[in-house]
Structure formats: C-alpha cells, structure tokens
Design a protein around this motif. Structure first.
Motif, short mmCIF file in Angstrom:
data_model
loop_
_atom_site.label_atom_id
_atom_site.label_comp_id
_atom_site.label_asym_id
_atom_site.label_seq_id
_atom_site.Cartn_x
_atom_site.Cartn_y
_atom_site.Cartn_z
N UNK A 1 0.78 -0.77 0.19
CA UNK A 1 0.33 -0.48 0.14
C UNK A 1 0.38 1.13 -0.14
N UNK A 2 1.70 1.16 0.80
CA UNK A 2 3.29 2.28 0.73
C UNK A 2 3.74 2.89 -0.72
N UNK A 3 4.23 1.65 -1.44
CA UNK A 3 4.58 1.77 -2.99
C UNK A 3 4.07 2.20 -3.42
N UNK A 4 2.49 1.64 -3.83
CA UNK A 4 1.56 1.75 -4.94
C UNK A 4 0.42 3.20 -4.66
N UNK A 5 0.66 2.82 -3.32
CA UNK A 5 0.01 4.81 -2.94
C UNK A 5 -1.72 4.70 -2.86
N UNK A 6 -2.38 3.09 -2.28
CA UNK A 6 -3.27 2.62 -2.93
C UNK A 6 -4.08 2.09 -1.12
N UNK A 7 -5.67 2.14 -0.95
CA UNK A 7 -5.89 1.73 -0.03
C UNK A 7 -5.36 0.01 0.25
N UNK A 8 -5.28 -0.24 1.22
CA UNK A 8 -5.53 -1.41 1.81
C UNK A 8 -7.38 -2.31 1.81
N UNK A 9 -7.57 -3.27 1.11
CA UNK A 9 -9.14 -3.62 1.33
C UNK A 9 -9.39 -5.05 2.06
N UNK A 10 -10.43 -5.03 2.20
CA UNK A 10 -10.82 -6.50 2.92
C UNK A 10 -12.67 -6.71 2.39
N UNK A 11 -12.74 -8.18 2.45
CA UNK A 11 -13.69 -8.69 1.86
C UNK A 11 -14.19 -9.32 0.23
N UNK A 12 -14.76 -9.54 -0.80
CA UNK A 12 -15.02 -9.99 -1.57
C UNK A 12 -13.74 -9.73 -2.67
N UNK A 13 -13.07 -10.31 -3.69
CA UNK A 13 -12.41 -9.74 -4.17
C UNK A 13 -12.92 -8.83 -5.80
N UNK A 14 -13.84 -10.17 -6.41
CA UNK A 14 -14.16 -9.74 -7.21
C UNK A 14 -15.50 -8.49 -7.12
N UNK A 15 -15.51 -7.59 -5.78
CA UNK A 15 -16.82 -6.69 -5.76
C UNK A 15 -15.93 -5.61 -5.49
N UNK A 16 -14.82 -6.24 -4.72
CA UNK A 16 -13.89 -5.18 -4.60
C UNK A 16 -13.10 -4.50 -5.60
N UNK A 17 -12.58 -5.19 -6.72
CA UNK A 17 -12.16 -5.11 -7.96
C UNK A 17 -13.10 -4.04 -8.10
N UNK A 18 -14.34 -4.40 -8.20
CA UNK A 18 -15.74 -3.24 -9.30
C UNK A 18 -15.58 -1.79 -8.55
N UNK A 19 -15.69 -2.17 -7.83
CA UNK A 19 -15.77 -0.78 -6.93
C UNK A 19 -14.12 -0.30 -6.94
N UNK A 20 -13.36 -0.56 -7.25
CA UNK A 20 -12.28 0.11 -7.09
C UNK A 20 -11.56 0.26 -9.33
N UNK A 21 -12.92 0.05 -9.74
CA UNK A 21 -12.49 0.50 -11.16
C UNK A 21 -11.63 -0.53 -11.79
N UNK A 22 -11.36 -1.83 -11.43
CA UNK A 22 -9.92 -2.84 -11.89
C UNK A 22 -10.57 -3.62 -12.34
N UNK A 23 -10.29 -4.14 -13.97
CA UNK A 23 -10.10 -5.39 -14.40
C UNK A 23 -9.93 -6.28 -14.56
N UNK A 24 -8.77 -6.49 -13.88
CA UNK A 24 -7.58 -7.09 -13.63
C UNK A 24 -7.40 -7.21 -11.87
N UNK A 25 -6.92 -8.97 -12.18
CA UNK A 25 -6.71 -8.28 -10.53
C UNK A 25 -4.63 -9.38 -10.84
N UNK A 26 -3.98 -9.31 -10.04
CA UNK A 26 -3.04 -9.62 -10.15
C UNK A 26 -2.23 -9.76 -8.81
N UNK A 27 -1.94 -11.08 -8.86
CA UNK A 27 -1.09 -11.88 -7.87
C UNK A 27 0.21 -12.46 -8.47
N UNK A 28 1.12 -12.82 -7.02
CA UNK A 28 1.88 -13.92 -7.32
C UNK A 28 1.83 -15.36 -7.89
#
Ligand SMILES: Cc1cc2nc3c(=O)[nH]c(=O)nc-3n(C[C@H](O)[C@H](O)[C@H](O)COP(=O)(O)OP(=O)(O)OC[C@H]3O[C@@H](n4cnc5c(N)ncnc54)[C@H](O)[C@@H]3O)c2cc1C
Length: 383
Positions: free
Chosen positions: A295-322
């Motif tokens: 969060x500090x690096x990308x200057x964004x919030x840390x959320x919790x909850x359903x991944x798809x719902x949060x992605x939609x709420x934040x306008x993200x069309x992609x989820x990236x993970x390791x």
C-alpha cells in the motif's frame, strides 16, 4: 519471532547478519546441529524465502557480493534445492494430489495412531527424535539435518506412514512448503530416487550433536514403503499474463509477499490480502507486512472482503497476484479465477524470472539442475 523472520525488514536484517557465515563456514559447519537450538550455522531464512518476503535472487546476490563464488557454492546449491523441489512438483502435480488423497483416505489402526501421537509428542524413548519433536512443537523450526533424522526414524525405525509424518511437519513448520516438505519426506523414504533411502545412524547423530544424543534401537535397514506408480510428468501451468496498462487489484497470498519489488510500476488501485489462504499465524504476519509495504509503495488503500466486489468498486478489470506453485494456495486461486472470470475480471499471476528460468530443468535429478547453476546465475545477472 525474529529467529525465523516473517517481515521483509527482518529477513533483510537476517541476511546481512548471516552473510559472513555463508561462505566456507557454511560448507563445513552447516550440518552441525546445536542441541540447544542455536542454529547460527544456517541462515534460518526459509520462512521468509518460502513466502517470498525476500527472493532467492536477492539472497544469492548478497552472498555473491560477500564471497568468492568458489567458497559459497554450497550455500547457493542449497538455495537451488528449494528451486529443484518446486520445479519438480510443478511437473508432477499428481504426487501432491496423491499425498493429499492418502492423508484423507488412509485409516491407520489404533496401534499406529497411538504410535504417531507418541512420536509427535516426543515420547518414543529415542533421545534425539524426542528432543527434535519437542523443538518442532516449541519453535516451528528444525535444522535440515535434524529433519532428515526425524523423517528417517519415523519411516524406518517407527515404521509409520510417511504421509502422516509429512502432514505433521506441514502443520508445524514455520517454513511449511508443499514441495520441499512432501518431496523431502519422499526422498528420505526412498520414493524419490530409485534405490536411495536415507537411514539415520546413531554414531552420526552423536557426532553431529556434539555427543548430546546417541539414540538406541535405530533401524539397521531401510524398507522402502509401498508407493503408487509415479504419476506422469505434466506440462507446467502457464500463468495468465499481466496487462500493465489495466487498473489493477493486487491480491497478496502467502506465495509471494513482495510483489512491489518485482512489479513496481503497475497501476494499482487497491491491495487486498488473501486472509483465507493463510494456514497459520506466521502466514498472517507475513501477509500483514506485505500489505502495508504494498500500500505504501503503490499509494493505495488496503481493502478486505470479496475480491470481485472490491475490484469492481475500484474500477479494476484485472487482479494480479504472485504465481502460486502446486499447493493449497494454487488450488484456492483456481476457484477464485473461475469466480472472477464470471464477473469479467481476469486473474493474472506474476511468475518470477528465477522460477521461469529454472523450473524447466527440474524434471530429472538435482544434479542435472546443479550443473546449470553457473548459467542461471549469468542469465539472472547475479554472477
Ligand atoms: C523431511 C524434510 C522436510 C522439509 N520441509 C521443508 C519445508 O516444509 N519447507 C522448507 O522451506 N524446507 C523444508 N526442508 C528443507 C530444509 O530443511 C529447510 O529449507 C532448511 O532447514 C531451512 O533452514 P535455513 O533457512 O536455515 O536453511 P539454509 O541452510 O540456511 O539454506 C538456505 C535456504 O536454502 C533452502 N534450502 C536449504 N536446504 C534445503 C533443502 N534440503 N531442501 C529445500 N530447500 C532447502 C531454503 O530455502 C533455505 O532457507 C525439509 C527438509 C527435510 C529433510
């Protein structure tokens, strides 16, 4: 908990402190097991490496900057043992599936169940084994050489199923790793390399523990346990590629807890941790550390909850993970990927260069991989 670092800062500090010992001292002293649990001859970085709080490349680069390559070969080889097990299991996922199925389906009788409980509690009467069982329960860590003795005594002296021994370690180890753990148990039991078992020896145990232990009654022969036929080699899973232009939700799992170091310029709108994929409090600590750094690096919030719902709420069309190698997290991600796809969101995984380069060479013996280490180091610009 700094004994087994679970934050990136602690891991980097441990690496710096260990560096003087990573050269010829490691080569000659790494198998000496301090019976008082002072494991200063080894790095104790496994809990951090396993969660990628720190990368293998970072560790190897630091070691090579402190030592000539000839004197730190042994340490680098050991780091590549981790790579070897990961890459091997990636090509034989059936071995992992069989292990999980065995743990669920096998129904040991009362005598075996009781013997396993006594062993895990450190009440076998075999001094070294009991000591190490208690050390594992108290600290979550065992020195590699102690792990080999414990696994060998479990399988050959106590005649207990290797699958439940591996499950015991998986539940208790601070660095529990599906590949290194399952395949090391199989290697000890003689199920990895044909005709090669690892038989614990009382004199060697006395020598390696400064005479503290001299176990009685150890098996003198190694009876290789029954195994199903080796599942066929499979093509490795290709992760979905990341689109760097897309607004992104970063999902942090215990498989990669320092994504900001390898994907610094992604357009990240929110970070969330996969709390449901944590298998123990150590995972939770690492995930918490990873989330605040991300969060500090990308200057964004840390959320919790359903991944798809949060992605939609934040306008993200992609989820990236390791990238998640074969194991519990990979299985959970498979389900998540399907759920996300239904909502029109892609799940892309970042595979580290280290894995992409090396895993293809892990299908045969370790020595096949080892012979290529100088080339890998060159390709990864480490040497
Ligand atoms: C029965 C058994 C079970 C094991 N289960 C696990 C496990 O669940 N998770 C795990 O990370 N390691 C496992 N290992 C491997 C090894 O014991 C640990 O990685 C090592 O003891 C960690 O301590 P360290 O970080 O001080 O290692 P060091 O000696 O300082 O080695 C540096 C790094 O190299 C890697 N490494 C070293 N030795 C091995 C090895 N033999 N196999 C794979 N990687 C190695 C680790 O990432 C380690 O952190 C197991 C070994 C055995 C025999």
């Amino acid at each position: 908990m700094d004994d087994f670092p679970l934050t990136r800062v602690a891991a980097l500090k441990r690496l710096t402190r260990f560096l003087p010992k990573a050269g010829s001292a490691y080569g000659t002293q790494r198998n000496l097991v301090d019976p008082n649990g002072q494991h200063d001859n080894v790095s104790r970085l496994s809990a951090a490496l396993r969660r990628r709080l720190i990368g293998e490349d970072e560790v190897v680069r630091a070691v090579l900057s402190a030592h000539r390559i000839e004197s730190c070969t042994k340490f680098i080889d050991e780091v590549f043992w981790r790579t070897y097990w990961k890459g091997w299991l990636e090509q034989r996922p059936g071995v992992w599936r069989n292990y999980l199925a065995d743990c669920t389906a096998m129904r040991p009788g009362t005598a075996v169940t009781e013997a396993m409980a006594e062993a895990i509690a450190g009440r076998t009467g075999i001094d070294a084994f009991d000591h190490w069982a208690q050390e594992l329960a108290e600290t979550g860590y065992l020195h590699n050489w102690a792990r080999m003795q414990v696994a060998s005594i479990w399988v050959f002296t106590l005649d207990l199923p290797w699958q439940f021994g591996a499950q015991w370690f998986e539940d208790k180890l601070v660095d529990a790793d599906p590949a290194s753990n399952t395949l090391s148990w199989r290697w000890v039991a003689g199920l990895h390399t044909a005709d090669k078992t690892y038989l614990a020896d009382a004199d060697r145990i006395a020598a390696m523990t400064g005479g503290k232990f001299r176990p009685q009654g150890l098996a003198q022969t190694a009876q290789v346990p029954y195994d199903r036929p080796l599942p066929p080699q499979e093509l490795m899973r290709e992760p979905k590629a990341i689109d760097p232009a897309l607004p992104t939700l970063v999902l942090i799992t215990p498989e990669d807890c320092s994504l900001e170091t390898v994907l610094p310029t992604l357009d990240v709108r929110i970070v969330i941790v996969a709390a449901d994929m944590a298998r123990n409090p150590w995972d939770q600590t690492a995930l918490g550390d990873a989330a605040s750094r991300a969060a500090a690096h990308w200057q964004c919030p840390v959320g919790s909850g359903d991944v798809a719902t949060l992605a939609k709420q934040h306008g993200c069309s992609q989820v990236v993970t390791g990238f998640a190698p074969i194991g519990h997290v990979a299985s959970a991600l498979e389900d998540l990927g399907t759920a996300l796809e239904r909502r029109g969101i892609s799940l892309a995984e970042h595979q580290r260069n280290w894995d992409r380069l090396c895993w293809h060479h892990c299908g045969k013996s370790f020595f096949n991989l080892k012979s290529r280490i100088p080339l890998f180091l060159e390709d990864l610009a480490l040497a």
